[in-house]
Motif scaffolding. Structure first.
Motif, PDB file in Angstrom:
ATOM      1  N   THR A   1       5.467  -1.084   1.632  1.00  0.00           N
ATOM      2  CA  THR A   1       4.799   0.249   1.567  1.00  0.00           C
ATOM      3  C   THR A   1       5.751   1.250   0.951  1.00  0.00           C
ATOM      4  N   SER A   2       5.133   2.316   0.327  1.00  0.00           N
ATOM      5  CA  SER A   2       5.771   3.500  -0.102  1.00  0.00           C
ATOM      6  C   SER A   2       5.497   4.769   0.678  1.00  0.00           C
ATOM      7  N   GLY A   3       6.356   5.614   1.149  1.00  0.00           N
ATOM      8  CA  GLY A   3       6.227   6.741   1.487  1.00  0.00           C
ATOM      9  C   GLY A   3       6.167   6.592   3.335  1.00  0.00           C
TER      10      GLY A   3
ATOM     11  N   GLY B   1      12.197  13.238   9.562  1.00  0.00           N
ATOM     12  CA  GLY B   1      11.343  14.472   9.891  1.00  0.00           C
ATOM     13  C   GLY B   1       9.890  14.133   9.061  1.00  0.00           C
ATOM     14  N   GLU B   2       9.563  13.018   8.814  1.00  0.00           N
ATOM     15  CA  GLU B   2       7.972  12.947   8.287  1.00  0.00           C
ATOM     16  C   GLU B   2       7.178  13.295   9.307  1.00  0.00           C
ATOM     17  N   ALA B   3       6.256  14.062   9.230  1.00  0.00           N
ATOM     18  CA  ALA B   3       5.219  14.569  10.137  1.00  0.00           C
ATOM     19  C   ALA B   3       3.930  13.563  10.135  1.00  0.00           C
TER      20      ALA B   3
ATOM     21  N   ALA C   1      -1.887  17.472  -4.494  1.00  0.00           N
ATOM     22  CA  ALA C   1      -1.900  16.237  -4.439  1.00  0.00           C
ATOM     23  C   ALA C   1      -1.265  15.625  -5.682  1.00  0.00           C
ATOM     24  N   VAL C   2      -1.011  14.401  -5.623  1.00  0.00           N
ATOM     25  CA  VAL C   2      -0.377  13.557  -6.951  1.00  0.00           C
ATOM     26  C   VAL C   2      -0.942  12.205  -7.110  1.00  0.00           C
ATOM     27  N   PHE C   3      -1.245  11.570  -7.935  1.00  0.00           N
ATOM     28  CA  PHE C   3      -1.666  10.409  -8.463  1.00  0.00           C
ATOM     29  C   PHE C   3      -0.640   9.301  -7.891  1.00  0.00           C
ATOM     30  N   ASP C   4      -1.201   8.289  -7.247  1.00  0.00           N
ATOM     31  CA  ASP C   4      -0.255   7.079  -6.532  1.00  0.00           C
ATOM     32  C   ASP C   4       0.217   6.485  -7.994  1.00  0.00           C
ATOM     33  N   SER C   5       1.600   6.398  -8.213  1.00  0.00           N
ATOM     34  CA  SER C   5       2.323   5.780  -9.100  1.00  0.00           C
ATOM     35  C   SER C   5       2.898   4.297  -8.540  1.00  0.00           C
ATOM     36  N   ASN C   6       3.204   4.619  -7.398  1.00  0.00           N
ATOM     37  CA  ASN C   6       3.924   3.633  -6.813  1.00  0.00           C
ATOM     38  C   ASN C   6       3.311   2.244  -6.722  1.00  0.00           C
ATOM     39  N   ARG C   7       2.068   2.085  -6.371  1.00  0.00           N
ATOM     40  CA  ARG C   7       1.359   1.016  -6.389  1.00  0.00           C
ATOM     41  C   ARG C   7       1.233   0.222  -7.656  1.00  0.00           C
TER      42      ARG C   7
ATOM     43  N   PHE D   1       0.850  -1.261   0.024  1.00  0.00           N
ATOM     44  CA  PHE D   1      -0.031   0.125  -0.022  1.00  0.00           C
ATOM     45  C   PHE D   1       0.729   1.113   0.050  1.00  0.00           C
ATOM     46  N   SER D   2       0.279   2.318  -0.324  1.00  0.00           N
ATOM     47  CA  SER D   2       0.891   3.619  -0.425  1.00  0.00           C
ATOM     48  C   SER D   2       0.637   4.574   0.690  1.00  0.00           C
ATOM     49  N   THR D   3       1.369   5.216   1.230  1.00  0.00           N
ATOM     50  CA  THR D   3       0.916   6.192   2.282  1.00  0.00           C
ATOM     51  C   THR D   3       0.948   7.504   1.928  1.00  0.00           C
ATOM     52  N   GLY D   4       0.636   8.275   2.530  1.00  0.00           N
ATOM     53  CA  GLY D   4       0.558   9.730   2.436  1.00  0.00           C
ATOM     54  C   GLY D   4      -0.822  10.574   1.985  1.00  0.00           C
ATOM     55  N   ASP D   5      -1.315  11.579   2.641  1.00  0.00           N
ATOM     56  CA  ASP D   5      -2.383  12.360   2.613  1.00  0.00           C
ATOM     57  C   ASP D   5      -2.369  13.025   1.347  1.00  0.00           C
ATOM     58  N   GLU D   6      -1.356  13.297   0.613  1.00  0.00           N
ATOM     59  CA  GLU D   6      -1.482  13.817  -0.698  1.00  0.00           C
ATOM     60  C   GLU D   6      -1.565  12.853  -2.127  1.00  0.00           C
ATOM     61  N   ILE D   7      -1.596  11.661  -1.606  1.00  0.00           N
ATOM     62  CA  ILE D   7      -1.526  10.751  -2.612  1.00  0.00           C
ATOM     63  C   ILE D   7      -3.024  10.289  -3.091  1.00  0.00           C
ATOM     64  N   LEU D   8      -3.370  10.483  -4.261  1.00  0.00           N
ATOM     65  CA  LEU D   8      -4.969  10.196  -4.849  1.00  0.00           C
ATOM     66  C   LEU D   8      -4.602   8.810  -5.562  1.00  0.00           C
TER      67      LEU D   8
ATOM     68  N   LEU E   1       9.557   1.295   2.104  1.00  0.00           N
ATOM     69  CA  LEU E   1      10.257   1.962   0.880  1.00  0.00           C
ATOM     70  C   LEU E   1      10.107   3.477   0.796  1.00  0.00           C
ATOM     71  N   PRO E   2      10.936   4.202   0.253  1.00  0.00           N
ATOM     72  CA  PRO E   2      10.707   5.796   0.315  1.00  0.00           C
ATOM     73  C   PRO E   2       9.397   5.966  -0.570  1.00  0.00           C
ATOM     74  N   GLY E   3       9.141   7.414  -0.680  1.00  0.00           N
ATOM     75  CA  GLY E   3       8.004   7.706  -1.374  1.00  0.00           C
ATOM     76  C   GLY E   3       8.242   7.986  -2.886  1.00  0.00           C
ATOM     77  N   ASN E   4       9.352   8.474  -3.226  1.00  0.00           N
ATOM     78  CA  ASN E   4       9.621   9.078  -4.768  1.00  0.00           C
ATOM     79  C   ASN E   4       9.812   7.761  -5.641  1.00  0.00           C
ATOM     80  N   PRO E   5       8.862   8.210  -6.528  1.00  0.00           N
ATOM     81  CA  PRO E   5       8.539   6.853  -7.586  1.00  0.00           C
ATOM     82  C   PRO E   5       9.706   6.278  -8.080  1.00  0.00           C
ATOM     83  N   VAL E   6      11.004   7.028  -8.504  1.00  0.00           N
ATOM     84  CA  VAL E   6      11.954   6.278  -8.689  1.00  0.00           C
ATOM     85  C   VAL E   6      12.936   5.604  -7.795  1.00  0.00           C
TER      86      VAL E   6
HETATM   87  P1  AMP Z   1       8.011  10.739   1.243  1.00  0.00           P
HETATM   88  O1  AMP Z   1       8.820   9.522   0.979  1.00  0.00           O
HETATM   89  O2  AMP Z   1       6.412  10.267   1.904  1.00  0.00           O
HETATM   90  O3  AMP Z   1       8.183  11.896   2.010  1.00  0.00           O
HETATM   91  O4  AMP Z   1       7.455  11.236  -0.322  1.00  0.00           O
HETATM   92  C1  AMP Z   1       8.518  11.662  -1.044  1.00  0.00           C
HETATM   93  C2  AMP Z   1       7.767  12.216  -2.259  1.00  0.00           C
HETATM   94  O5  AMP Z   1       7.261  11.277  -2.888  1.00  0.00           O
HETATM   95  C3  AMP Z   1       6.879  13.110  -2.131  1.00  0.00           C
HETATM   96  O6  AMP Z   1       6.894  14.066  -3.120  1.00  0.00           O
HETATM   97  C4  AMP Z   1       5.538  12.378  -2.347  1.00  0.00           C
HETATM   98  O7  AMP Z   1       4.404  13.071  -2.963  1.00  0.00           O
HETATM   99  C5  AMP Z   1       6.127  11.315  -3.292  1.00  0.00           C
HETATM  100  N1  AMP Z   1       5.185  10.249  -3.272  1.00  0.00           N
HETATM  101  C6  AMP Z   1       5.008   9.399  -2.187  1.00  0.00           C
HETATM  102  N2  AMP Z   1       4.251   8.314  -2.332  1.00  0.00           N
HETATM  103  C7  AMP Z   1       3.914   8.223  -3.607  1.00  0.00           C
HETATM  104  C8  AMP Z   1       3.085   7.443  -4.495  1.00  0.00           C
HETATM  105  N3  AMP Z   1       2.350   6.436  -3.936  1.00  0.00           N
HETATM  106  N4  AMP Z   1       2.901   7.698  -5.590  1.00  0.00           N
HETATM  107  C9  AMP Z   1       3.706   9.064  -6.306  1.00  0.00           C
HETATM  108  N5  AMP Z   1       4.358   9.841  -5.593  1.00  0.00           N
HETATM  109  C10 AMP Z   1       4.503   9.499  -4.220  1.00  0.00           C
END
Ligand code: AMP
Ligand code: MG
Length: 434
Positions: A276-278, A283-285, A227-233, A210-217, A324-329
């Motif tokens: 998980t991603s993100g 310092g993640e709040a 907000a950004v679309f979830d690409s990681n999943r 699953f993906s985490t983050g309130d900005e993830i659509l 895993l970290p959140g950034n797609p790459v």
């Molecule tokens: P974070 O590791 O949560 O700090 O996220 C780092 C960056 O990755 C932020 O710009 C997020 O918006 C982006 N991000 C996190 N999760 C996703 C996701 N599932 N799909 C696309 N971008 C994401």
């Protein structure tokens, strides 16, 4: 099952604040365990599965000495004479229809590729190498008793040429494939060549993500500012599916303790591994890290790498957690570098990672020693046949288009420094993996 602390103590130079890529792999290989249940599947279901037992050849392949060419079979002992060999054709052996007669010196049998070698014959001269004569056998004209005679030029062949030996591919009673083999198309063909329709394989690995983050659509949500679309999943889905895992897609989980807790508990109950991603960066709040800590035995790392860096690893219940970290790459790179080898081990695969390719860099690359960098690259073949590699440009860890464009990752190793134009670099190719 070893605890995170006990594994950490086994590893020299373990520093969670600056972990080398090699130490991450060493850590994970101690953390994960292969599945223990196996099942029997038909050959069409076996592609990409991992053998749980050796496959012993029930037969030899080939089952008989047979011809590798269309030509004439004869006793190779006759090649000792330095003159051309003249042989009378006394019969024909076809693939699937053996010739059962006896062959004397000075005689041969016309033979087709795959036909069983007649008794006593060990050599085949390909048909294009012989001259053919038809001898009249001194009978009255009109009687159809003409005999075919061939001439084998001197010095062309050695005894045993163009014969495939019984069991040269696979010998009855010997392991044809070993436990831990990841079954690829060639292995399916090999099983079929042994007449084997069913094989025992380790059960499929179940992986929840699953993906985490309130900005993830999620797809279908209404876009809103910031907000950004979830690409990681979707990349994770693709990567896992290519590996033959059973996937459990748990969607986007909002940053609320109750939701995160429910998601982790469900994932740990259903899956061998959780990705998980993100939410794992410094310092993640948010509550992701806190919930991982609360529910499991988890380490939070800063890896000496780019892209990537933050990663959480451990166990929740019996499931292995890869945070895993959140950034797609960064998600794709950490998956390829760390998660994939660990999952293969869990799948029971004994495959070694594919060797890295060497290619000459077409551009200078800036690189600081003391971390591993994975740059997206495109490998091409130069007119002289050597391999060249060029980066895809912007190496930002959010630039997913570069992963689509690239055909591999340039791996700049931990101790490596700057790369000059023309220097050889290692490349992890995507083909067959992603
Ligand atoms: P974070 O590791 O949560 O700090 O996220 C780092 C960056 O990755 C932020 O710009 C997020 O918006 C982006 N991000 C996190 N999760 C996703 C996701 N599932 N799909 C696309 N971008 C994401
Ligand atoms: Mg976040």
């Amino acid at each position: 099952m070893k605890s995170i602390d006990s594994i950490a103590q086994e590893l020299e130079g373990y520093d969670p604040q600056a972990l080398s890529a090699g130490t991450v792999n060493a850590f994970l290989s101690r953390l994960v365990e292969p599945v223990t249940n196996h099942e029997e599947v038909g050959i069409f279901q076996a592609l990409g599965r991992v053998l749980s037992h050796d496959v012993i050849s029930p037969i030899s392949v080939p089952a008989h000495d047979n011809s590798a060419m269309d030509g004439y079979a004869f006793d190779g002992a006759q090649l000792r004479t330095p003159t051309p060999l003249v042989l009378k054709v006394v019969g024909t052996a076809l693939a699937g229809k053996a010739w059962r007669g006896e062959v004397q010196p000075g005689e041969c049998v016309k033979i087709m590729t795959g036909a069983i070698m007649p008794t006593g014959l060990d050599t085949v001269v390909p048909q294009e190498f012989v001259t053919r004569n038809t001898e009249q056998a001194g009978k009255p004209a009109g009687a159809s008793t003409s005999t075919e005679v061939i001439v084998v030029p001197a010095g062309l062949l050695q005894a045993g040429d163009n014969r495939r030996k019984l069991g040269e591919d696979l010998l009855q009673g010997r392991p044809a494939l070993q436990k831990g083999e990841l079954l690829a198309p060639a292995a399916l063909g090999l099983l079929a060549s042994l007449g084997i329709e069913q094989v025992r394989v380790w059960r499929k690995l179940r992986v929840a993500y699953f993906s985490t983050g309130d900005e993830i659509l999620s797809l279908g949500d209404t876009p809103r500012e910031g907000a950004v679309f979830d690409s990681n999943r979707y990349t994770v889905f693709g990567l896992l599916t290519r590996m033959g895992c059973e996937v459990i897609d748990m969607g986007v989980v909002r940053d609320e303790p109750a939701l995160l807790e429910a998601a982790f508990i469900r994932a740990a109950g259903e899956a061998d591994a959780i990705i998980t991603s993100g939410g794992v960066s410094v310092g993640e709040a948010d509550y992701t890290k806190a919930m991982m800590k609360k529910l499991g035995d988890v380490a939070f790392w800063k890896i000496a790498m780019r892209p990537g860096r933050p990663m959480a690893v451990g166990r929740i219940g019996k499931s292995v957690l890869f945070g895993l970290p959140g950034n797609p790459v960064a998600v794709m790179v950490t998956f390829l570098a760390f998660v994939r080898p660990a999952l293969l081990q869990m799948m029971g695969s004994t495959a070694k990672p594919p060797p890295l390719l060497k290619a000459r860099s077409l551009e200078p690359l800036r690189k600081k020693p003391g971390r591993t960098e994975y740059q997206r690259g495109t490998v091409t073949t130069a007119p002289d046949g050597s391999l060249h590699v060029k980066t895809t440009g912007n190496q930002g860890s959010g630039v997913l288009s570069s992963m689509v464009q690239a055909n591999g990752l340039i791996v700049l190793h931990h101790t490596q420094g700057n790369v000059a134009v023309g220097d050889e670099v290692d490349v992890m190719m995507f083909d067959g993996v992603i």
